[in-house]
Design a protein around this motif. Sequence first.
Motif, PDB file in Angstrom:
ATOM      1  N   SER A 115      -3.515 -13.849  -7.978  1.00 36.79           N
ATOM      2  CA  SER A 115      -4.936 -13.321  -7.195  1.00 36.79           C
ATOM      3  C   SER A 115      -4.739 -12.533  -6.121  1.00 36.79           C
ATOM      4  CB  SER A 115      -6.159 -14.194  -7.193  1.00 36.79           C
ATOM      5  OG  SER A 115      -6.208 -14.776  -8.679  1.00 36.79           O
ATOM      6  N   PHE A 116      -3.594 -11.948  -5.908  1.00 33.91           N
ATOM      7  CA  PHE A 116      -3.336 -11.199  -4.561  1.00 33.91           C
ATOM      8  C   PHE A 116      -3.999  -9.719  -4.978  1.00 33.91           C
ATOM      9  CE2 PHE A 116       0.103 -13.831  -3.709  1.00 33.91           C
ATOM     10  CZ  PHE A 116      -0.003 -14.131  -2.365  1.00 33.91           C
ATOM     11  N   SER A 117      -4.533  -9.081  -3.752  1.00 29.57           N
ATOM     12  CA  SER A 117      -5.284  -7.781  -3.812  1.00 29.57           C
ATOM     13  C   SER A 117      -3.903  -7.039  -3.740  1.00 29.57           C
ATOM     14  CB  SER A 117      -5.950  -7.617  -2.678  1.00 29.57           C
ATOM     15  OG  SER A 117      -5.231  -7.412  -1.338  1.00 29.57           O
ATOM     16  N   TYR A 118      -4.077  -5.660  -4.297  1.00 30.97           N
ATOM     17  CA  TYR A 118      -3.079  -4.794  -4.316  1.00 30.97           C
ATOM     18  C   TYR A 118      -2.538  -4.295  -3.024  1.00 30.97           C
ATOM     19  CZ  TYR A 118      -4.358  -2.712  -8.802  1.00 30.97           C
ATOM     20  OH  TYR A 118      -4.603  -2.565 -10.440  1.00 30.97           O
ATOM     21  N   LYS A 119      -3.193  -4.376  -1.913  1.00 27.48           N
ATOM     22  CA  LYS A 119      -2.909  -4.315  -0.492  1.00 27.48           C
ATOM     23  C   LYS A 119      -2.027  -5.574  -0.047  1.00 27.48           C
ATOM     24  CE  LYS A 119      -4.580  -3.386   4.141  1.00 27.48           C
ATOM     25  NZ  LYS A 119      -6.020  -3.161   4.941  1.00 27.48           N
ATOM     26  N   GLU A 120      -2.299  -6.407  -0.264  1.00 30.96           N
ATOM     27  CA  GLU A 120      -1.505  -7.664  -0.100  1.00 30.96           C
ATOM     28  C   GLU A 120      -0.215  -7.678  -0.944  1.00 30.96           C
ATOM     29  OE1 GLU A 120      -4.864 -10.984   0.813  1.00 30.96           O
ATOM     30  OE2 GLU A 120      -4.398 -10.543  -1.280  1.00 30.96           O
ATOM     31  N   VAL A 121      -0.169  -7.392  -2.150  1.00 31.77           N
ATOM     32  CA  VAL A 121       1.033  -7.272  -3.003  1.00 31.77           C
ATOM     33  C   VAL A 121       2.120  -6.223  -2.248  1.00 31.77           C
ATOM     34  CG1 VAL A 121       2.043  -6.548  -5.346  1.00 31.77           C
ATOM     35  CG2 VAL A 121      -0.003  -7.934  -5.065  1.00 31.77           C
ATOM     36  N   ALA A 122       1.427  -4.926  -1.727  1.00 32.93           N
ATOM     37  CA  ALA A 122       2.066  -3.802  -1.091  1.00 32.93           C
ATOM     38  C   ALA A 122       2.836  -4.434  -0.054  1.00 32.93           C
ATOM     39  CB  ALA A 122       1.390  -2.777  -0.779  1.00 32.93           C
ATOM     40  N   ALA A 123       2.185  -5.412   0.772  1.00 33.78           N
ATOM     41  CA  ALA A 123       2.557  -5.980   2.036  1.00 33.78           C
ATOM     42  C   ALA A 123       3.957  -6.925   1.679  1.00 33.78           C
ATOM     43  CB  ALA A 123       1.678  -6.603   2.898  1.00 33.78           C
ATOM     44  N   ILE A 124       3.537  -7.930   0.845  1.00 33.42           N
ATOM     45  CA  ILE A 124       4.549  -8.652   0.236  1.00 33.42           C
ATOM     46  C   ILE A 124       5.971  -8.083  -0.386  1.00 33.42           C
ATOM     47  CG2 ILE A 124       5.163 -10.571  -1.624  1.00 33.42           C
ATOM     48  CD1 ILE A 124       2.318 -11.395  -1.290  1.00 33.42           C
ATOM     49  N   LEU A 125       5.613  -7.148  -0.930  1.00 31.83           N
ATOM     50  CA  LEU A 125       7.017  -6.442  -1.657  1.00 31.83           C
ATOM     51  C   LEU A 125       7.461  -5.425  -0.772  1.00 31.83           C
ATOM     52  CD1 LEU A 125       5.813  -6.745  -5.506  1.00 31.83           C
ATOM     53  CD2 LEU A 125       7.440  -8.203  -4.054  1.00 31.83           C
ATOM     54  N   ASP A 126       6.760  -4.924   0.193  1.00 32.71           N
ATOM     55  CA  ASP A 126       7.106  -3.980   1.068  1.00 32.71           C
ATOM     56  C   ASP A 126       7.131  -2.532   0.217  1.00 32.71           C
ATOM     57  OD1 ASP A 126       7.825  -2.504   3.427  1.00 32.71           O
ATOM     58  OD2 ASP A 126       9.717  -2.742   3.140  1.00 32.71           O
ATOM     59  N   ILE A 127       6.136  -2.237  -0.549  1.00 35.92           N
ATOM     60  CA  ILE A 127       5.720  -0.818  -1.282  1.00 35.92           C
ATOM     61  C   ILE A 127       4.394  -0.548  -1.106  1.00 35.92           C
ATOM     62  CG2 ILE A 127       7.664  -1.694  -2.938  1.00 35.92           C
ATOM     63  CD1 ILE A 127       5.446  -2.657  -4.852  1.00 35.92           C
ATOM     64  N   SER A 128       4.223   0.716  -1.634  1.00 32.98           N
ATOM     65  CA  SER A 128       2.839   1.404  -1.319  1.00 32.98           C
ATOM     66  C   SER A 128       1.894   0.782  -2.243  1.00 32.98           C
ATOM     67  CB  SER A 128       2.547   2.903  -1.377  1.00 32.98           C
ATOM     68  OG  SER A 128       3.250   3.083  -2.752  1.00 32.98           O
ATOM     69  N   GLU A 129       0.545   0.700  -1.991  1.00 32.84           N
ATOM     70  CA  GLU A 129      -0.332   0.332  -2.976  1.00 32.84           C
ATOM     71  C   GLU A 129      -0.353   0.986  -4.192  1.00 32.84           C
ATOM     72  OE1 GLU A 129      -4.326  -0.632  -1.337  1.00 32.84           O
ATOM     73  OE2 GLU A 129      -3.468  -0.624   0.604  1.00 32.84           O
ATOM     74  N   ASN A 130      -0.166   2.385  -3.901  1.00 35.25           N
ATOM     75  CA  ASN A 130       0.153   3.222  -5.193  1.00 35.25           C
ATOM     76  C   ASN A 130       1.116   2.776  -6.169  1.00 35.25           C
ATOM     77  OD1 ASN A 130      -2.185   4.978  -4.683  1.00 35.25           O
ATOM     78  ND2 ASN A 130      -0.812   6.512  -3.476  1.00 35.25           N
ATOM     79  N   THR A 131       2.160   2.255  -5.669  1.00 27.93           N
ATOM     80  CA  THR A 131       3.263   1.825  -6.402  1.00 27.93           C
ATOM     81  C   THR A 131       2.781   0.605  -6.899  1.00 27.93           C
ATOM     82  OG1 THR A 131       4.989   2.829  -4.980  1.00 27.93           O
ATOM     83  CG2 THR A 131       5.650   1.025  -6.318  1.00 27.93           C
ATOM     84  N   VAL A 132       2.124  -0.326  -6.445  1.00 25.83           N
ATOM     85  CA  VAL A 132       1.523  -1.635  -6.872  1.00 25.83           C
ATOM     86  C   VAL A 132       0.747  -1.188  -8.289  1.00 25.83           C
ATOM     87  CG1 VAL A 132       0.079  -3.435  -6.744  1.00 25.83           C
ATOM     88  CG2 VAL A 132       1.579  -2.910  -4.912  1.00 25.83           C
TER      89      VAL A 132
END
Length: 185
Positions: free
Chosen positions: A144-161
Amino acid sequence: MDTTLLQEQVALGRDENAYKRLFLHFYKGLIRFADTYVRQHEVAEEIVSDVMLKVWTMQEALLDVRNLRVYLFSAVRNGAINYLLKNRNYTTWDIDQVAPDTFVSSHTPEEETIHRELKRNFAEAVSQLPPKCRMVFKLVREDSFSYKEVAAILDISENTVDRHLNIAMHRLADVLQNYRQRSGR
């Protein structure tokens, strides 16, 4: 659970009970996440323990962490990658995990068989996703991570998420569609 209050109690008051509550709150999820990288439970536990020890030793610097959950998952990811690079296990690395256990259990033997088949097909489809798609799927849908959180965790953009999640969802929808066609549901 209000992790911000616990974070403050650990940072300012050096409160061991607050630290223990934080540790227990995040521990299982962090272990599962680390295990997707290293595929060795004991190593995953060691990585998570190291990250949690760092949280304790940060003292007041812990207050600078805005989102502790994202910080912890990012730190565990970095620790796992460092472990893999150091031990050269990255060539056998696979972030595949078991399918989500969110399906409702059936009662009749026929329904149980159908349920097991669907679960197996779903797990197989998840395992066949590209590694980043699998990781994004698990972080967004299971943790249940947000797109923004996943982007920060994986070091990718929100669009890539978003792109990875769309790929995953299309492939998993195909599995469900094929299942429905075969079972007449």
